[in-house]
Design an enzyme around this catalytic site. Structure first.
Site, PDB file in Angstrom:
ATOM      1  CG  ASP A 101      -6.176  39.108  34.641  1.00  0.00           C
ATOM      2  OD1 ASP A 101      -6.251  37.898  34.367  1.00  0.00           O
ATOM      3  OD2 ASP A 101      -5.533  39.925  33.966  1.00  0.00           O
ATOM      4  CG  ASP A 124      -2.644  34.734  33.797  1.00  0.00           C
ATOM      5  OD1 ASP A 124      -2.701  34.360  32.618  1.00  0.00           O
ATOM      6  OD2 ASP A 124      -3.165  35.794  34.198  1.00  0.00           O
TER       7      ASP A 124
END
Length: 200
Positions: A150, A164
């Protein structure tokens, strides 16, 4: 005197509620909602583009930023290299096996659903393609590395990645398409009902 041979009238497949007036014959081709070649090509193109974009950005972040390193961009947005073993936005961390199983089952269900209803709405290949591509991109990382990278970080929101983002945007597109389709059906239903009343 012999009776003339009777010719049977061809049977017409009429299903109540299948069309606005419930009287027009519906051919099997019109009833089919399963995805055709065009829908499959569109789905695979969108999903593949999502996977490639996500994997490329993760490679760039992994090579330029150490884990935990942060680079401020604009306002609250920053690049923050974070390793995540959970699902979107860090949920269910440290449950990698369960997350892999759930994600794989979700991908299989999406493919099954698209095969049966890919023609329900023109936006379906795009919306489902984004969800599918994002899910596959993160699934590849979890299977290969046991975690995902991330790097998009807002101060008051858990770090996330492009996969995402694709999933969230795809779900929003699907929801919007379903709402608009349902509203369109109601409007057409009212118009057809009014027209039938006027004919009477």
């Amino acid at each position: 005197m012999s009776e003339p041979a009777r010719t049977e009238a061809p049977q017409v497949d009429v299903r109540v509620g299948s069309t606005a007036n419930a009287l027009r014959p519906i051919s099997s081709a019109e009833r089919s909602l399963g995805a055709g070649r065009v829908q499959w090509i569109a789905l695979l193109a969108v999903a593949s583009a999502a996977v490639v974009a996500d994997q490329l950005t993760k490679q760039v972040v992994g090579r330029t930023l150490a884990v935990g390193e942060r680079v401020d961009l604009v306002g609250p947005l920053s690049l923050h290299h974070v390793e995540n073993s959970g699902i979107a936005f860090g949920l269910f961390a440290s449950r990698t096996t369960i997350v892999i199983g759930v994600t794989a089952a979700a991908v299989a269900w999406m493919l099954w659903f698209f095969a049966r209803g890919g023609r329900r709405h023109p936006i379906l290949p795009v919306g489902l393609g984004l969800v599918l591509g994002g899910s596959i991109a993160n699934l590849v990382d979890r299977v290969r590395l046991g975690r995902v990278t991330d790097f998009l970080d807002f101060e008051s929101w858990p770090a996330f990645n492009l996969a995402d983002t694709f999933i969230v945007v795809g779900v929003a597109l699907l929801f919007g398409a379903l709402v608009l389709a349902d509203r369109s059906k109601r409007v057409h239903g009212r118009r057809d009902g009014d027209a039938s009343l006027q004919r009477r």
